[in-house]
Design a protein around this motif. Structure first.
Motif, PDB file in Angstrom:
ATOM      1  N   SER A  36       1.463  -4.481   4.916  1.00 33.80           N
ATOM      2  CA  SER A  36       1.131  -3.109   5.299  1.00 33.80           C
ATOM      3  C   SER A  36       0.142  -3.074   6.462  1.00 33.80           C
ATOM      4  O   SER A  36       0.210  -2.178   7.301  1.00 33.80           O
ATOM      5  N   SER A  37      -0.762  -4.048   6.555  1.00 34.11           N
ATOM      6  CA  SER A  37      -1.691  -4.070   7.694  1.00 34.11           C
ATOM      7  C   SER A  37      -0.962  -4.420   8.991  1.00 34.11           C
ATOM      8  O   SER A  37      -1.361  -3.965  10.062  1.00 34.11           O
ATOM      9  N   LEU A  38       0.089  -5.209   8.909  1.00 35.64           N
ATOM     10  CA  LEU A  38       0.873  -5.528  10.107  1.00 35.64           C
ATOM     11  C   LEU A  38       1.703  -4.338  10.583  1.00 35.64           C
ATOM     12  O   LEU A  38       2.142  -4.295  11.727  1.00 35.64           O
ATOM     13  N   LEU A  39       1.922  -3.370   9.698  1.00 37.03           N
ATOM     14  CA  LEU A  39       2.707  -2.186  10.059  1.00 37.03           C
ATOM     15  C   LEU A  39       1.857  -1.049  10.605  1.00 37.03           C
ATOM     16  O   LEU A  39       2.401  -0.015  11.001  1.00 37.03           O
ATOM     17  N   LYS A  40       0.536  -1.212  10.656  1.00 37.11           N
ATOM     18  CA  LYS A  40      -0.328  -0.142  11.167  1.00 37.11           C
ATOM     19  C   LYS A  40      -0.037   0.100  12.644  1.00 37.11           C
ATOM     20  O   LYS A  40      -0.019  -0.828  13.448  1.00 37.11           O
ATOM     21  N   GLY A  41       0.214   1.334  12.965  1.00 30.92           N
ATOM     22  CA  GLY A  41       0.541   1.711  14.336  1.00 30.92           C
ATOM     23  C   GLY A  41       2.022   1.949  14.521  1.00 30.92           C
ATOM     24  O   GLY A  41       2.451   2.464  15.545  1.00 30.92           O
ATOM     25  N   CYS A  42       2.837   1.586  13.544  1.00 35.65           N
ATOM     26  CA  CYS A  42       4.283   1.786  13.626  1.00 35.65           C
ATOM     27  C   CYS A  42       4.718   2.890  12.673  1.00 35.65           C
ATOM     28  O   CYS A  42       4.068   3.166  11.677  1.00 35.65           O
ATOM     29  N   THR A  43       5.840   3.480  12.993  1.00 35.82           N
ATOM     30  CA  THR A  43       6.469   4.455  12.115  1.00 35.82           C
ATOM     31  C   THR A  43       7.629   3.746  11.435  1.00 35.82           C
ATOM     32  O   THR A  43       8.430   3.083  12.092  1.00 35.82           O
ATOM     33  N   VAL A  44       7.707   3.888  10.101  1.00 36.77           N
ATOM     34  CA  VAL A  44       8.782   3.235   9.359  1.00 36.77           C
ATOM     35  C   VAL A  44       9.590   4.276   8.600  1.00 36.77           C
ATOM     36  O   VAL A  44       9.084   5.339   8.249  1.00 36.77           O
ATOM     37  N   ASP A  45      10.867   3.969   8.364  1.00 37.16           N
ATOM     38  CA  ASP A  45      11.721   4.881   7.605  1.00 37.16           C
ATOM     39  C   ASP A  45      11.656   4.533   6.118  1.00 37.16           C
ATOM     40  O   ASP A  45      10.854   3.697   5.696  1.00 37.16           O
ATOM     41  N   ALA A  46      12.495   5.154   5.320  1.00 41.87           N
ATOM     42  CA  ALA A  46      12.487   4.960   3.866  1.00 41.87           C
ATOM     43  C   ALA A  46      12.837   3.524   3.466  1.00 41.87           C
ATOM     44  O   ALA A  46      12.452   3.062   2.396  1.00 41.87           O
ATOM     45  N   ILE A  50      11.232  -0.439  11.078  1.00 44.44           N
ATOM     46  CA  ILE A  50      10.377   0.131  12.120  1.00 44.44           C
ATOM     47  C   ILE A  50      11.234   0.992  13.036  1.00 44.44           C
ATOM     48  O   ILE A  50      12.234   0.531  13.591  1.00 44.44           O
ATOM     49  N   VAL A  51      10.830   2.261  13.183  1.00 43.41           N
ATOM     50  CA  VAL A  51      11.602   3.181  14.020  1.00 43.41           C
ATOM     51  C   VAL A  51      10.816   3.658  15.235  1.00 43.41           C
ATOM     52  O   VAL A  51      11.373   4.313  16.110  1.00 43.41           O
ATOM     53  N   GLY A  52       9.518   3.334  15.319  1.00 38.08           N
ATOM     54  CA  GLY A  52       8.739   3.757  16.471  1.00 38.08           C
ATOM     55  C   GLY A  52       7.327   3.226  16.407  1.00 38.08           C
ATOM     56  O   GLY A  52       6.899   2.604  15.441  1.00 38.08           O
ATOM     57  N   GLY A  53       6.602   3.437  17.506  1.00 36.30           N
ATOM     58  CA  GLY A  53       5.215   3.006  17.562  1.00 36.30           C
ATOM     59  C   GLY A  53       5.077   1.569  18.039  1.00 36.30           C
ATOM     60  O   GLY A  53       6.028   0.957  18.524  1.00 36.30           O
ATOM     61  N   SER A  54       3.868   1.038  17.884  1.00 36.83           N
ATOM     62  CA  SER A  54       3.587  -0.331  18.311  1.00 36.83           C
ATOM     63  C   SER A  54       2.690  -0.984  17.255  1.00 36.83           C
ATOM     64  O   SER A  54       1.618  -0.471  16.935  1.00 36.83           O
ATOM     65  N   CYS A  55       3.146  -2.124  16.735  1.00 39.76           N
ATOM     66  CA  CYS A  55       2.375  -2.844  15.712  1.00 39.76           C
ATOM     67  C   CYS A  55       2.713  -4.334  15.760  1.00 39.76           C
ATOM     68  O   CYS A  55       3.727  -4.732  16.340  1.00 39.76           O
TER      69      CYS A  55
END
Length: 141
Positions: A36-46, A50-55
């Motif tokens: 979850s910390s590696l996903l900070k800054g990104c938008t994720v779907d269900a 990763i569908v957007g952002g930068s992480c």
């Protein structure tokens, strides 16, 4: 090894196999703290794609052992996911137990503590051993 030690070891191994084989299937499927910390800054779907952002997770690559028989907490070739995950956990426990037992066996073979007749016979001039024998003899009389 004493019978009680074998029973304790066998019981511990049985509990570990039961936990790995059955309970592991009920572990959370949500990402842990690192994921979850590696996903900070990104938008994720269900589906956690990763569908957007930068992480940092965007730079993730497959591991070299991604095609191994026990990759992704399962056994390749077993179609039932419950059985595959349980079998993978049980194999992991058995491999870990075998490595640990082998390590202890090697350490025991190297020596350190004398056994048999050598353990019962004190070394001449050894103050700790000689003193212990004298104290025991004095206490007994």
């Amino acid at each position: 090894m004493k019978n009680r030690s074998w029973a304790f070891l066998a019981g511990g191994l049985l509990v570990a196999l039961l936990l790995a084989g059955v309970v592991s299937n009920y572990a959370s499927s949500h990402p842990d703290g690192l994921d979850s910390s590696l996903l900070k800054g990104c938008t994720v779907d269900a589906d956690d794609n990763i569908v957007g952002g930068s992480c940092p997770a965007q730079q993730a690559r497959d591991h070299e052992l991604a095609d191994s028989p026990l990759a992704d907490y399962g056994v390749r070739g077993v179609r039932n996911s419950f059985v595959s995950t349980g079998l993978s956990g049980m194999l992991g426990v058995l491999v870990t137990f075998a490595i640990g037992a082998g390590g202890f066996w090697l350490l025991r073979r190297r020596g350190g503590t004398p056994t048999g007749a050598d353990a019962a016979t004190p070394t001449e001039g050894d103050p700790a051993t000689s003193g212990d024998i004298r104290r025991r003899a004095d206490a007994a009389s």
